[in-house]
Design a protein around this motif. Structure first.
Motif, mmCIF file in Angstrom:
data_model
loop_
_atom_site.group_PDB
_atom_site.id
_atom_site.type_symbol
_atom_site.label_atom_id
_atom_site.label_comp_id
_atom_site.label_asym_id
_atom_site.label_seq_id
_atom_site.Cartn_x
_atom_site.Cartn_y
_atom_site.Cartn_z
ATOM 1 N N PRO A 419 0.815 -1.225 0.000
ATOM 2 C CA PRO A 419 0.000 0.000 0.000
ATOM 3 C C PRO A 419 0.848 1.275 0.000
ATOM 4 C CG PRO A 419 -0.864 -1.593 1.569
ATOM 5 C CD PRO A 419 0.470 -2.101 1.135
ATOM 6 N N GLN A 420 1.876 1.299 0.844
ATOM 7 C CA GLN A 420 2.726 2.486 0.918
ATOM 8 C C GLN A 420 3.541 2.661 -0.361
ATOM 9 O OE1 GLN A 420 6.471 3.261 3.486
ATOM 10 N NE2 GLN A 420 4.742 3.771 4.821
ATOM 11 N N THR A 421 4.048 1.548 -0.895
ATOM 12 C CA THR A 421 4.850 1.611 -2.115
ATOM 13 C C THR A 421 4.021 2.123 -3.289
ATOM 14 O OG1 THR A 421 6.232 -0.229 -1.361
ATOM 15 C CG2 THR A 421 6.250 0.244 -3.718
ATOM 16 N N LYS A 422 2.795 1.654 -3.378
ATOM 17 C CA LYS A 422 1.924 2.095 -4.472
ATOM 18 C C LYS A 422 1.672 3.592 -4.361
ATOM 19 C CE LYS A 422 -2.332 0.742 -6.847
ATOM 20 N NZ LYS A 422 -3.340 1.751 -6.572
ATOM 21 N N TYR A 423 1.466 4.071 -3.144
ATOM 22 C CA TYR A 423 1.250 5.495 -2.952
ATOM 23 C C TYR A 423 2.478 6.296 -3.376
ATOM 24 C CZ TYR A 423 0.792 10.049 -0.840
ATOM 25 O OH TYR A 423 0.772 11.409 -0.653
ATOM 26 N N ILE A 424 3.659 5.824 -2.991
ATOM 27 C CA ILE A 424 4.905 6.515 -3.336
ATOM 28 C C ILE A 424 5.066 6.612 -4.855
ATOM 29 C CG2 ILE A 424 7.434 6.225 -3.335
ATOM 30 C CD1 ILE A 424 7.121 5.222 -0.411
ATOM 31 N N LEU A 425 4.799 5.514 -5.549
ATOM 32 C CA LEU A 425 4.913 5.520 -7.011
ATOM 33 C C LEU A 425 3.878 6.460 -7.641
ATOM 34 C CD1 LEU A 425 5.502 1.699 -7.598
ATOM 35 C CD2 LEU A 425 7.153 3.534 -8.065
ATOM 36 N N GLU A 426 2.671 6.475 -7.093
ATOM 37 C CA GLU A 426 1.634 7.372 -7.610
ATOM 38 C C GLU A 426 2.029 8.834 -7.425
ATOM 39 O OE1 GLU A 426 -1.953 6.321 -5.640
ATOM 40 O OE2 GLU A 426 -2.098 4.353 -6.584
ATOM 41 N N LYS A 427 2.614 9.132 -6.258
ATOM 42 C CA LYS A 427 3.027 10.510 -5.971
ATOM 43 C C LYS A 427 4.132 10.946 -6.934
ATOM 44 C CE LYS A 427 2.756 13.857 -2.665
ATOM 45 N NZ LYS A 427 1.574 14.420 -2.024
ATOM 46 N N ILE A 428 5.075 10.056 -7.183
ATOM 47 C CA ILE A 428 6.141 10.368 -8.131
ATOM 48 C C ILE A 428 5.561 10.565 -9.527
ATOM 49 C CG2 ILE A 428 8.174 9.412 -9.287
ATOM 50 C CD1 ILE A 428 8.915 8.086 -6.610
ATOM 51 N N THR A 433 4.175 14.228 -14.108
ATOM 52 C CA THR A 433 3.165 14.763 -15.046
ATOM 53 C C THR A 433 2.688 16.138 -14.591
ATOM 54 O OG1 THR A 433 1.464 13.515 -13.844
ATOM 55 C CG2 THR A 433 2.400 12.486 -15.807
ATOM 56 N N ASN A 434 3.560 16.843 -13.845
ATOM 57 C CA ASN A 434 3.281 18.218 -13.400
ATOM 58 C C ASN A 434 2.041 18.337 -12.530
ATOM 59 O OD1 ASN A 434 5.530 19.345 -14.828
ATOM 60 N ND2 ASN A 434 4.341 19.088 -16.717
ATOM 61 N N ASN A 435 1.746 17.262 -11.769
ATOM 62 C CA ASN A 435 0.637 17.265 -10.814
ATOM 63 C C ASN A 435 -0.713 17.606 -11.440
ATOM 64 O OD1 ASN A 435 1.844 16.608 -8.201
ATOM 65 N ND2 ASN A 435 3.027 18.484 -8.514
ATOM 66 N N THR A 436 -0.891 17.233 -12.711
ATOM 67 C CA THR A 436 -2.189 17.480 -13.339
ATOM 68 C C THR A 436 -3.251 16.535 -12.819
ATOM 69 O OG1 THR A 436 -1.723 15.943 -15.149
ATOM 70 C CG2 THR A 436 -1.089 18.254 -15.473
ATOM 71 N N LYS A 437 -2.813 15.376 -12.294
ATOM 72 C CA LYS A 437 -3.720 14.345 -11.764
ATOM 73 C C LYS A 437 -4.785 13.945 -12.782
ATOM 74 C CE LYS A 437 -3.054 15.671 -6.949
ATOM 75 N NZ LYS A 437 -3.692 16.051 -5.686
ATOM 76 N N ASN A 489 13.206 -0.886 -9.677
ATOM 77 C CA ASN A 489 12.651 -2.029 -10.417
ATOM 78 C C ASN A 489 11.128 -2.052 -10.394
ATOM 79 O OD1 ASN A 489 13.093 -4.555 -11.891
ATOM 80 N ND2 ASN A 489 12.238 -5.544 -10.078
ATOM 81 N N LEU A 490 10.515 -1.009 -9.851
ATOM 82 C CA LEU A 490 9.061 -1.005 -9.691
ATOM 83 C C LEU A 490 8.419 0.100 -10.524
ATOM 84 C CD1 LEU A 490 8.895 -1.396 -5.803
ATOM 85 C CD2 LEU A 490 8.917 -3.204 -7.527
ATOM 86 N N THR A 491 7.236 -0.182 -11.005
ATOM 87 C CA THR A 491 6.447 0.824 -11.693
ATOM 88 C C THR A 491 4.972 0.507 -11.502
ATOM 89 O OG1 THR A 491 6.214 2.082 -13.740
ATOM 90 C CG2 THR A 491 6.366 -0.318 -13.960
ATOM 91 N N ASN A 517 -0.811 4.319 -20.099
ATOM 92 C CA ASN A 517 -0.959 5.771 -20.044
ATOM 93 C C ASN A 517 -0.144 6.390 -18.915
ATOM 94 O OD1 ASN A 517 -2.810 6.045 -22.204
ATOM 95 N ND2 ASN A 517 -4.453 5.310 -20.867
ATOM 96 N N ILE A 518 0.553 5.555 -18.165
ATOM 97 C CA ILE A 518 1.319 6.027 -17.009
ATOM 98 C C ILE A 518 2.729 6.395 -17.460
ATOM 99 C CG2 ILE A 518 2.232 5.399 -14.734
ATOM 100 C CD1 ILE A 518 -0.210 3.511 -14.471
ATOM 101 N N PHE A 519 3.098 7.654 -17.265
ATOM 102 C CA PHE A 519 4.392 8.158 -17.747
ATOM 103 C C PHE A 519 5.555 7.382 -17.140
ATOM 104 C CE2 PHE A 519 8.059 10.982 -17.433
ATOM 105 C CZ PHE A 519 8.215 11.378 -18.755
ATOM 106 N N LEU A 520 5.465 7.123 -15.842
ATOM 107 C CA LEU A 520 6.522 6.404 -15.128
ATOM 108 C C LEU A 520 6.822 5.061 -15.791
ATOM 109 C CD1 LEU A 520 8.179 6.766 -12.475
ATOM 110 C CD2 LEU A 520 6.384 5.512 -11.299
ATOM 111 N N THR A 521 5.816 4.454 -16.365
ATOM 112 C CA THR A 521 5.941 3.156 -17.023
ATOM 113 C C THR A 521 6.349 3.311 -18.484
ATOM 114 O OG1 THR A 521 4.244 2.267 -15.554
ATOM 115 C CG2 THR A 521 4.696 1.018 -17.559
ATOM 116 N N LYS A 522 5.736 4.263 -19.135
ATOM 117 C CA LYS A 522 5.989 4.464 -20.565
ATOM 118 C C LYS A 522 7.448 4.819 -20.845
ATOM 119 C CE LYS A 522 3.049 6.158 -24.305
ATOM 120 N NZ LYS A 522 2.272 4.927 -24.399
ATOM 121 N N GLU A 523 8.083 5.581 -19.936
ATOM 122 C CA GLU A 523 9.459 5.989 -20.181
ATOM 123 C C GLU A 523 10.448 4.828 -20.096
ATOM 124 O OE1 GLU A 523 10.674 8.995 -17.417
ATOM 125 O OE2 GLU A 523 10.591 7.672 -15.665
#
Length: 558
Positions: A419-428, A433-437, A489-491, A517-523
């Protein structure tokens, strides 16, 4: 602890002519059902009629009270269900005996169902609240079965009466066994504290009370002489428990709320001392009804905290985050903050400080042993300062890892707390994406944590894929467990893509990542290969972003 303990037959327990057992108004109503009635009946009829065999029924814990009009009163702290059931069975025996042996029926009535002095007659057992009216009707033989058919006391009476009528044993045999072959241990003390502590020690059955119930009992015992006030207090208490039980469904139990309430107004209390602390709080309170009302108001706030329903969008978003990152230990401080009517900016600043503090300490694996004391101190001391918000943020910062400690630990730690890791990745992702959410991924189950280097590179997957990872990693393949849970190693990946990517080779995984559609993954598609070196480089990159996100320097102090 001063306790008088005696093992007594039911005949001796109930046969004293001037002793009265009283169930206090704050006790729960009579609630035994067919299973318990049948157990008692089976225990009774299994006893050999002519032998010295006895059956032990358990304990009755009482508090001796001041004698009145020649009667000795005993307040029953534990055992009310048993003693009530035994009286009901005796009433049923009396009514069966009435037709064949009126003298015996009168004897039961006068010696076991009632107590007397020269001038007064009193019921042997006085139940709490509405149950007592029903029991009195049974004793006085004024029962209307249809009118009272929903009452447990009445249901028990007709259960035993039917058993007596059906039994091949004569009622006299049942009567003799009941009075002479069933034993109880009567424990008498003159102290509420001793009685409730004894109860906690002995009472470990299915219908036992928790320490919260003991607090309730002690509190309501203070209202015992005022029936109108006790009714009001019980109503408020029920509302408190209703609020907490909504949170219990997510494993925040009653004890936790009552500890957090104390943390917000007094010192830290370990669970074993919770009851004693509340005893002292109750004993020293100038207005007990005000105390109960305050606990109720805090339970309302506590529920709003957990459900993130304060009513301010930015505040509620941050409260949801606290649950996700396991920072609900901060609730004593937040209870105090809400009581102080802070404005939106102040609440947001405090919630952001708590998030930074929690994430930093978690990443650096700092012990949580001092967490309760930290939030307890802040709840008690912050609002004595000129600028409470600045004091809270500064206090948390001093007890958090430095920027460099956080940066280095973020790169190398094991991120296995989902749960915490997923939140951290989402925040990053939001920062990238310039916090457009625009992609609302917070809290949704259709986005998973994806391990780029799979968690299993053995031979269990689709033929050929695992050997591809082993080949890619070469002689260092056996070290993969040191890297597989690193942040690099996580996305994040949608569930459908995550399932199809699975343990595929990196080149095939990139095809799935490209659909995301997730930038963190697409890159990740820019990478030609995926080895331990790429994981380390990406971990450093993400650690740099994290250091900026979870920084005390960006807080707006108000």
């Amino acid at each position: 602890m001063s306790i008088d303990t005696k093992r007594l037959s039911i005949g001796k327990l109930l046969g004293s002519v001037n002793e009265v057992f009283r169930i206090p108004l704050y006790q729960r109503p009579y609630n035994w059902g067919k299973d318990q009635w049948n157990d008692l009946w089976e225990d009774l009829i299994r006893l050999e009629g002519d032998s010295d065999e006895t059956h032990f029924l358990g304990f009755i814990i009482t508090i001796s009270q001041e004698r009145q009009k020649g009667f000795g009163y005993f307040e029953v702290v534990d055992g009310q269900q048993r003693i009530t059931t035994l009286l009901i069975l005796l009433i049923a025996i009396r009514d069966i005996a009435e037709e064949m042996d009126k003298d015996r029926a009168a004897y039961i009535n006068n010696y076991f169902l009632k107590s007397s002095t020269i001038d007064e007659v009193e019921a042997k057992l006085i139940l709490g609240r509405k149950d007592n009216k029903t029991l009195k009707k049974l004793v006085d033989q004024r029962v209307n079965k249809e009118e009272l058919k929903d009452e447990k006391v009445i249901q028990a009476y007709y259960f035993f009466k039917e058993k007596l009528q059906e039994s091949k044993l004569q009622w006299q045999s049942i009567y003799t066994k009941l009075l002479g072959s069933l034993d109880l241990v009567l424990m008498v003390t003159d102290s509420y504290y001793d009685a409730f502590r004894l109860f906690e020690t002995l009472n470990n059955r299915g219908l036992s009370l928790s320490s919260v119930d003991l607090i309730k009992n002690y509190l309501l015992s203070k209202f015992a002489s005022n029936e109108s006030l006790i009714e009001e207090c019980i109503e408020i208490w029920d509302s408190i428990i209703d609020n907490i039980e909504e949170i219990e469904s997510v494993r925040l139990d009653k004890v936790r709320f009552f500890r957090h309430y104390l943390f917000s107004i007094e010192g830290v209390v370990p669970v074993p001392k919770l009851y004693a602390k509340y005893q002292n709080l109750i004993d020293t309170s100038d207005n007990l009804l005000s105390l109960v009302e305050d606990i109720w108001q805090k339970s309302e706030l506590y529920l709003k905290l957990y459900n993130a329903m304060i009513g301010i969008k930015e505040v509620d978003e941050r409260l949801k985050t606290l649950v996700r990152i396991e920072a609900t230990t901060s609730y004593p401080l937040l209870l105090k903050c809400l009581s102080e009517n802070l404005n939106k900016v102040q609440l947001i600043t405090i919630l952001d400080a708590i998030e930074v503090f929690t994430i930093r300490r978690s990443i650096c694996n700092i012990s949580t042993r001092d967490i309760d004391r930290i939030y307890n101190h802040l709840a008690l001391e912050s609002f004595t300062k000129e600028n409470p918000v600045s004091y809270i943020a500064g206090f948390l910062k001093k007890r958090s890892p430095t920027d460099n400690e956080f940066y280095l630990n973020f790169q190398s730690r094991d991120f296995s707390r989902a749960p915490q890791t997923k939140y951290i990745l989402e925040k990053i992702e939001n920062v990238l994406t310039n916090n457009t959410k625009e992609k609302m991924i917070n809290g949704q189950t259709d986005v998973h944590i994806e391990h780029i280097l799979p968690r299993d590179i053995g031979l269990k997957g689709v033929l050929g894929y695992e050997s591809s990872w082993q080949k890619e990693l070469g002689s260092r393949a056996s070290e993969y467990l040191m890297f597989v849970n690193r942040i690099g190693n996580l996305t994040l990946l949608g569930s459908e893509l995550n399932i199809t990517a699975s343990n595929s080779p990196f080149v095939k995984k990139k095809m799935k990542y490209n659909q995301s559609n997730i930038f963190l993954t697409k890159e990740l598609c820019q990478e030609e290969k995926w080895t331990f070196e790429e994981i380390k480089i990406r971990s450093t990159y993400l650690a740099g972003i994290a250091k900026k996100i979870w920084s005390f320097n960006i807080l707006v102090l108000g």
